[in-house]
Design a protein around this motif. Structure first.
Motif, PDB file in Angstrom:
ATOM      1  N   THR A   1       0.852  -1.191   0.000  1.00  0.00           N
ATOM      2  CA  THR A   1       0.000   0.000   0.000  1.00  0.00           C
ATOM      3  C   THR A   1       0.888   1.242   0.000  1.00  0.00           C
ATOM      4  O   THR A   1       1.874   1.310   0.734  1.00  0.00           O
ATOM      5  CB  THR A   1      -0.925   0.008   1.219  1.00  0.00           C
ATOM      6  OG1 THR A   1      -1.770  -1.139   1.170  1.00  0.00           O
ATOM      7  CG2 THR A   1      -1.806   1.250   1.219  1.00  0.00           C
ATOM      8  N   ASN A   2       0.517   2.222  -0.817  1.00  0.00           N
ATOM      9  CA  ASN A   2       1.352   3.404  -1.005  1.00  0.00           C
ATOM     10  C   ASN A   2       0.597   4.690  -0.721  1.00  0.00           C
ATOM     11  O   ASN A   2      -0.595   4.803  -1.000  1.00  0.00           O
ATOM     12  CB  ASN A   2       1.886   3.469  -2.442  1.00  0.00           C
ATOM     13  CG  ASN A   2       2.733   2.267  -2.804  1.00  0.00           C
ATOM     14  OD1 ASN A   2       2.285   1.376  -3.503  1.00  0.00           O
ATOM     15  ND2 ASN A   2       3.960   2.236  -2.318  1.00  0.00           N
ATOM     16  N   LEU A   3       1.312   5.660  -0.170  1.00  0.00           N
ATOM     17  CA  LEU A   3       0.863   7.043  -0.084  1.00  0.00           C
ATOM     18  C   LEU A   3       1.389   7.767  -1.316  1.00  0.00           C
ATOM     19  O   LEU A   3       2.590   7.704  -1.611  1.00  0.00           O
ATOM     20  CB  LEU A   3       1.401   7.691   1.191  1.00  0.00           C
ATOM     21  CG  LEU A   3       1.295   9.213   1.295  1.00  0.00           C
ATOM     22  CD1 LEU A   3      -0.156   9.658   1.391  1.00  0.00           C
ATOM     23  CD2 LEU A   3       2.104   9.721   2.489  1.00  0.00           C
ATOM     24  N   ILE A   4       0.499   8.450  -2.041  1.00  0.00           N
ATOM     25  CA  ILE A   4       0.876   9.135  -3.276  1.00  0.00           C
ATOM     26  C   ILE A   4       0.673  10.636  -3.068  1.00  0.00           C
ATOM     27  O   ILE A   4      -0.432  11.071  -2.712  1.00  0.00           O
ATOM     28  CB  ILE A   4       0.023   8.649  -4.464  1.00  0.00           C
ATOM     29  CG1 ILE A   4      -0.016   7.120  -4.520  1.00  0.00           C
ATOM     30  CG2 ILE A   4       0.559   9.211  -5.772  1.00  0.00           C
ATOM     31  CD1 ILE A   4      -1.049   6.569  -5.486  1.00  0.00           C
ATOM     32  N   ILE A   5       1.717  11.429  -3.311  1.00  0.00           N
ATOM     33  CA  ILE A   5       1.657  12.868  -3.056  1.00  0.00           C
ATOM     34  C   ILE A   5       1.940  13.643  -4.339  1.00  0.00           C
ATOM     35  O   ILE A   5       2.963  13.419  -5.001  1.00  0.00           O
ATOM     36  CB  ILE A   5       2.671  13.288  -1.976  1.00  0.00           C
ATOM     37  CG1 ILE A   5       2.455  12.503  -0.681  1.00  0.00           C
ATOM     38  CG2 ILE A   5       2.563  14.789  -1.695  1.00  0.00           C
ATOM     39  CD1 ILE A   5       3.479  12.798   0.403  1.00  0.00           C
ATOM     40  N   ASP A   6       1.024  14.544  -4.681  1.00  0.00           N
ATOM     41  CA  ASP A   6       1.245  15.503  -5.759  1.00  0.00           C
ATOM     42  C   ASP A   6       1.682  16.809  -5.120  1.00  0.00           C
ATOM     43  O   ASP A   6       0.883  17.496  -4.471  1.00  0.00           O
ATOM     44  CB  ASP A   6      -0.033  15.700  -6.575  1.00  0.00           C
ATOM     45  CG  ASP A   6       0.065  16.889  -7.521  1.00  0.00           C
ATOM     46  OD1 ASP A   6       1.189  17.197  -7.962  1.00  0.00           O
ATOM     47  OD2 ASP A   6      -0.980  17.514  -7.796  1.00  0.00           O
ATOM     48  N   ARG A   7       2.953  17.180  -5.281  1.00  0.00           N
ATOM     49  CA  ARG A   7       3.509  18.339  -4.603  1.00  0.00           C
ATOM     50  C   ARG A   7       2.954  19.658  -5.148  1.00  0.00           C
ATOM     51  O   ARG A   7       3.090  20.691  -4.490  1.00  0.00           O
ATOM     52  CB  ARG A   7       5.038  18.325  -4.725  1.00  0.00           C
ATOM     53  CG  ARG A   7       5.700  17.119  -4.037  1.00  0.00           C
ATOM     54  CD  ARG A   7       5.452  17.099  -2.544  1.00  0.00           C
ATOM     55  NE  ARG A   7       6.175  16.005  -1.878  1.00  0.00           N
ATOM     56  CZ  ARG A   7       6.123  15.761  -0.579  1.00  0.00           C
ATOM     57  NH1 ARG A   7       5.376  16.520   0.201  1.00  0.00           N
ATOM     58  NH2 ARG A   7       6.793  14.749  -0.047  1.00  0.00           N
ATOM     59  N   THR A   8       2.330  19.661  -6.314  1.00  0.00           N
ATOM     60  CA  THR A   8       1.735  20.903  -6.816  1.00  0.00           C
ATOM     61  C   THR A   8       0.463  21.256  -6.075  1.00  0.00           C
ATOM     62  O   THR A   8       0.015  22.402  -6.090  1.00  0.00           O
ATOM     63  CB  THR A   8       1.420  20.794  -8.313  1.00  0.00           C
ATOM     64  OG1 THR A   8       0.329  19.874  -8.519  1.00  0.00           O
ATOM     65  CG2 THR A   8       2.635  20.319  -9.101  1.00  0.00           C
ATOM     66  N   GLY A   9      -0.172  20.248  -5.443  1.00  0.00           N
ATOM     67  CA  GLY A   9      -1.419  20.483  -4.735  1.00  0.00           C
ATOM     68  C   GLY A   9      -2.633  20.518  -5.634  1.00  0.00           C
ATOM     69  O   GLY A   9      -3.731  20.870  -5.186  1.00  0.00           O
ATOM     70  N   ASN A  10      -2.484  20.136  -6.897  1.00  0.00           N
ATOM     71  CA  ASN A  10      -3.598  20.190  -7.851  1.00  0.00           C
ATOM     72  C   ASN A  10      -4.306  18.858  -8.027  1.00  0.00           C
ATOM     73  O   ASN A  10      -5.302  18.772  -8.754  1.00  0.00           O
ATOM     74  CB  ASN A  10      -3.088  20.685  -9.213  1.00  0.00           C
ATOM     75  CG  ASN A  10      -2.581  22.105  -9.156  1.00  0.00           C
ATOM     76  OD1 ASN A  10      -3.160  22.950  -8.480  1.00  0.00           O
ATOM     77  ND2 ASN A  10      -1.474  22.376  -9.845  1.00  0.00           N
ATOM     78  N   GLY A  11      -3.802  17.796  -7.403  1.00  0.00           N
ATOM     79  CA  GLY A  11      -4.450  16.498  -7.515  1.00  0.00           C
ATOM     80  C   GLY A  11      -4.195  15.803  -8.836  1.00  0.00           C
ATOM     81  O   GLY A  11      -4.977  14.942  -9.250  1.00  0.00           O
ATOM     82  N   ASN A  12      -3.090  16.150  -9.501  1.00  0.00           N
ATOM     83  CA  ASN A  12      -2.720  15.501 -10.758  1.00  0.00           C
ATOM     84  C   ASN A  12      -1.649  14.455 -10.462  1.00  0.00           C
ATOM     85  O   ASN A  12      -0.451  14.741 -10.460  1.00  0.00           O
ATOM     86  CB  ASN A  12      -2.199  16.538 -11.760  1.00  0.00           C
ATOM     87  CG  ASN A  12      -3.243  17.580 -12.091  1.00  0.00           C
ATOM     88  OD1 ASN A  12      -4.423  17.278 -12.196  1.00  0.00           O
ATOM     89  ND2 ASN A  12      -2.811  18.833 -12.242  1.00  0.00           N
ATOM     90  N   PHE A  13      -2.083  13.244 -10.197  1.00  0.00           N
ATOM     91  CA  PHE A  13      -1.160  12.179  -9.806  1.00  0.00           C
ATOM     92  C   PHE A  13      -0.650  11.452 -11.040  1.00  0.00           C
ATOM     93  O   PHE A  13      -1.416  11.100 -11.931  1.00  0.00           O
ATOM     94  CB  PHE A  13      -1.851  11.206  -8.851  1.00  0.00           C
ATOM     95  CG  PHE A  13      -2.379  11.861  -7.606  1.00  0.00           C
ATOM     96  CD1 PHE A  13      -1.533  12.151  -6.556  1.00  0.00           C
ATOM     97  CD2 PHE A  13      -3.719  12.214  -7.507  1.00  0.00           C
ATOM     98  CE1 PHE A  13      -2.014  12.765  -5.404  1.00  0.00           C
ATOM     99  CE2 PHE A  13      -4.213  12.827  -6.370  1.00  0.00           C
ATOM    100  CZ  PHE A  13      -3.351  13.107  -5.313  1.00  0.00           C
ATOM    101  N   GLY A  14       0.658  11.239 -11.079  1.00  0.00           N
ATOM    102  CA  GLY A  14       1.254  10.583 -12.239  1.00  0.00           C
ATOM    103  C   GLY A  14       2.701  10.236 -11.984  1.00  0.00           C
ATOM    104  O   GLY A  14       3.119   9.996 -10.843  1.00  0.00           O
ATOM    105  N   THR A  15       3.498  10.260 -13.036  1.00  0.00           N
ATOM    106  CA  THR A  15       4.888   9.805 -12.945  1.00  0.00           C
ATOM    107  C   THR A  15       5.749  10.696 -12.065  1.00  0.00           C
ATOM    108  O   THR A  15       6.791  10.269 -11.569  1.00  0.00           O
ATOM    109  CB  THR A  15       5.511   9.731 -14.347  1.00  0.00           C
ATOM    110  OG1 THR A  15       5.399  11.020 -14.970  1.00  0.00           O
ATOM    111  CG2 THR A  15       4.785   8.695 -15.204  1.00  0.00           C
ATOM    112  N   THR A  16       5.330  11.956 -11.850  1.00  0.00           N
ATOM    113  CA  THR A  16       6.128  12.874 -11.021  1.00  0.00           C
ATOM    114  C   THR A  16       5.716  12.860  -9.548  1.00  0.00           C
ATOM    115  O   THR A  16       6.292  13.599  -8.742  1.00  0.00           O
ATOM    116  CB  THR A  16       6.013  14.313 -11.559  1.00  0.00           C
ATOM    117  OG1 THR A  16       4.636  14.725 -11.523  1.00  0.00           O
ATOM    118  CG2 THR A  16       6.536  14.394 -12.991  1.00  0.00           C
ATOM    119  N   SER A  17       4.723  12.064  -9.202  1.00  0.00           N
ATOM    120  CA  SER A  17       4.257  12.021  -7.814  1.00  0.00           C
ATOM    121  C   SER A  17       5.279  11.349  -6.909  1.00  0.00           C
ATOM    122  O   SER A  17       6.008  10.442  -7.327  1.00  0.00           O
ATOM    123  CB  SER A  17       2.925  11.269  -7.730  1.00  0.00           C
ATOM    124  OG  SER A  17       1.937  11.894  -8.515  1.00  0.00           O
TER     125      SER A  17
END
Length: 721
Positions: free
Chosen positions: A655-671
């Motif tokens: 199980t993983n925690l996924i964080i989008d550092r931009t704060g826009n909720g766009n999760f992907g390869t840069t998360s």
């Protein structure tokens, strides 16, 4: 080192040698592993010490401000600011606190202003008489780990005497959580002060003055009240939705004309609550319609009540409402404002951020000395049906026990890593987009499935470490300890004693050590105090000793006390220093009889940490050793797989925690992706440790959770010739 469960099957072609430690047989003792909250080892319950309820009530939060000057000059983290004018300081500020140091004992409302007002049982002798009202823990609830008084117990009216004002000009801010009669307009409280200028506050309207005056209805389609209206109400939606949000902040204020007569006016008032309103109350100074007397008692909980002798400005009122919302996990329908006027949750912006509305189940943690806020861990009190926070089963503490960790029914619990001390004036708030708890395919590298629900986290803290900080140990120490957040400490069998002392001191008043017991118990000494590894009688060393057969002893001022109880193999030991007390947890459960009160003379001293492993001919290992309080170790997250059963198959690091550092909720390869590193199977919790928020400094992160499916290889069995 063999692990528990190892089996050996002998064969003619194999040789096996092992050391057998005969001392591992635990002697028979009458000192068993106590139940949480037991008073074992203490004949009576002593005076309550701050730091008792999950660390959310430090000394400043219990004793309040010594003067309004302290309130005005409190630091906002960087500079002193006059947050409040004199009139904005409450003349009575009631918080629910334990009556003694037993968190499962009785609770009272404590006035933290220094005026020493009390909530008393009604007496026909008038206000100020009667016994103080107390409630047992098992009839109460906790909201966001903070206790809330159960008002209708004993079917008695309660009275509060205000001795410095008649409250003809006043503001009353309270937190009210209905348990029953959600659709009934019950009596909440009344104020009797100047004659014919009292008020009765109910769940939907306010009656003022005498019987000739009309009632003020404050609930509508656009304004919330404390009662559920079954008609098509755009705010309440349906009974379940209202029940989820039944805990609310209610603010009432008024400003009557002052009495300028020759003799002036009486500076005394009486607040009535926790029972039925009736005309025979000897403190009544006003008359009301007969229908008021038939109103039933408010059936629910109230953790906190603030009383002011002036009408607050809306901006000042909002600061106190923000404090209450954060402390009790309540979602407001407006922006959250810190005492220095800073917006710490922008309601309008977060309602439409990247097309998502994150204003659902808003809560957070932080510290504000100006108002006694020290919230170190948080969860929402607006859990979805059927896990209503006002029900016995769904208390925030597991098993409705204040010595336990968070309940399995709390979906998400977040806070500072144990022992960390937050900066004064810093906040971390988070809310979700109200999406489903279902999984879809993920675009994040290494994560195959991602949760629909997303959270937005905002913070005003500007000093988050972008990289891990190192805890330095004494370089002259003979015990080698890695500087990682989680490590193993190993001592090879010998008759010598090895030890290590931290070079870093505690950042604040809190500290933390934890490890898992392996085959050998010790002896181990873990302490907070001087920078000397050895114990010196009369020093300010406090902690615990665990001997080679698993007996636990307290260390008080450098002296080892009497045995408390025995621990068992593979148990998780946690030692936490919290303000003025130190206590021990076993497998996450705190034990009351392990509490050590730090002497007042030692409270403000500089504290180091020390670990010592004593003489043992067998190898000793402290597995998964963790520390806290010396350097910033980030945040801790608990995700309940009881609430998301699909995750039960992916608890072992998948199980993983996924964080989008931009704060826009766009999760992907840069998360950023964190893998879970701890599991609590008893509470069905997936745990993430040492998470660092806002590493890019933009003040926000978006996050969610996901899992990766394991690739399992099947090998056909075959014989080796």
């Amino acid at each position: 080192i063999l692990k528990p469960g190892f089996t050996y099957n002998a064969s003619s072609s194999a040789t096996f040698r092992a050391w057998i430690n005969t001392s591992l047989v635990i002697p028979v003792t009458t000192i068993s592993n106590p139940k949480p909250g037991d008073t074992t080892g203490s004949s009576t319950d002593g005076t309550y010490q701050p730091g008792g309820s999950f660390g959310n009530d430090p000394l400043t939060g219990i004793n309040g401000m010594t003067s309004n000057d302290q309130l005005q000059n409190s630091s906002g983290g960087t500079q002193a600011t006059a947050y409040f004018t004199t009139y904005a300081f409450p003349i009575a500020w009631f918080k629910t606190v334990p009556a003694t140091n037993n968190l499962n004992g009785y609770y009272i409302w404590k006035d933290v202003t220094g005026n020493n007002a009390k909530m008393l049982k009604y007496s026909s002798l008038g206000a100020g008489h009667g016994d103080e009202y107390q409630v047992k823990r098992d009839t109460m609830r906790t909201y966001n780990f903070n206790p809330a008084m159960y008002l209708p117990a004993e079917n008695l009216t309660k009275e509060i005497l205000i001795s410095k004002s008649n409250l003809s000009q006043s503001t009353v801010i309270g937190v009210w959580g209905s348990k029953e009669d959600l659709d009934k307009n019950n009596f909440v409280f009344a104020i009797n002060g100047r004659r014919n200028e009292g008020i009765v506050f109910s769940k939907q309207w306010v009656a003022e003055g005498d019987a000739s005056k009309s009632m003020l209805v404050y609930g509508s389609d656009t304004l919330r009240s404390l009662v559920y209206n079954s008609r098509a109400n755009v705010l309440e939606e349906n009974p379940n939705r209202f029940h989820e949000r039944s805990l609310r902040v209610a603010s009432y204020y008024r400003s009557n004309k002052p009495d300028n007569s020759l003799w002036g006016e009486t500076q005394q008032a009486d607040i009535t609550l926790g029972g039925k309103y009736n005309s025979t109350n000897v403190n009544n100074t006003s008359t009301y319609p007969d229908s008021i007397y038939q109103k039933n008692v408010f059936k629910g909980y109230s953790p906190e009540l603030l009383v002011f002798n002036h009408q607050l400005k809306p901006a000042e009122c909002n600061k106190y409402e923000t404090y209450l919302a954060i402390k009790y996990g309540i979602s407001l329908d407006k922006s959250y404002i810190a005492p220095n006027g800073q917006i710490i949750w922008d309601y309008d912006t977060n309602k439409k951020r990247s097309g998502k509305n994150y204003n659902n189940r808003i809560t957070g943690f932080g510290r504000e000395d100006a108002i006694g806020l020290y919230q170190k861990v948080s969860t929402t009190s607006y859990e979805e049906a059927p896990y209503y926070s006002n029900q016995t089963t769904y208390d925030t503490f597991d098993g409705n026990n204040s010595y336990n960790p968070s309940s399995r029914y709390r979906l998400l619990v977040m806070g500072y890593q144990q022992g960390n001390t937050p900066c004064n004036g810093s906040y971390i708030l988070f809310g979700d987009n109200n999406d489903s708890l279902r999984f879809v395919s993920s675009a994040t590298t290494g994560v195959t499935n991602q949760l629909n629900r997303q959270w937005l986290l905002t913070t005003n803290q500007s000093s988050f470490p972008a990289t891990n900080k190192t805890l330095h140990w004494n370089s002259n120490s003979s015990l080698s300890i890695a500087s990682d957040y989680k490590t193993n400490i190993f001592k090879k069998g010998s008759l010598t004693t090895l030890s290590a002392v931290t070079l870093d001191t505690l950042q604040g008043r809190d500290g933390y050590f934890a490890w898992t017991v392996e085959q050998e118990y010790g002896p181990v000494i873990a302490k907070f105090g001087t920078n000397q590894a050895s114990l010196v009688s009369g020093s300010y060393d406090y902690g615990y000793k665990i001997d080679s057969i698993g007996r636990v002893f307290p260390i008080i001022q450098g002296q080892v006390g009497s045995v408390l109880f025995n621990i068992e193999k593979v148990q998780r030991i946690e030692i936490e220093k919290n303000e003025q007390i130190i206590y021990l947890r076993v497998n996450g459960v705190r034990y009351k009889n392990t509490e050590i009160s730090i002497l007042a003379a030692d409270y403000a001293k500089t504290y180091y940490g020390a670990i010592s492993i004593g003489s043992n001919p067998y190898d000793v290992q402290l597995t998964n050793f963790r520390h806290g309080g010396f350097v910033d170790t980030g945040s801790r997250i608990e995700l309940s797989y009881f609430r998301i059963p699909q995750l039960a198959a992916y608890v072992n690091g998948q199980t993983n925690l996924i964080i989008d550092r931009t704060g826009n909720g766009n999760f992907g390869t840069t998360s950023d992706v964190y893998a879970c590193d701890e599991i609590d199977t008893l509470r069905a919790k997936i745990i993430f440790n040492n998470v660092f928020w806002d590493t890019d400094g933009n003040g926000r992160d978006a996050f969610t959770f996901g899992y990766k499916t394991a690739l399992i290889s099947h090998v056909k069995s075959f014989d080796i010739p």
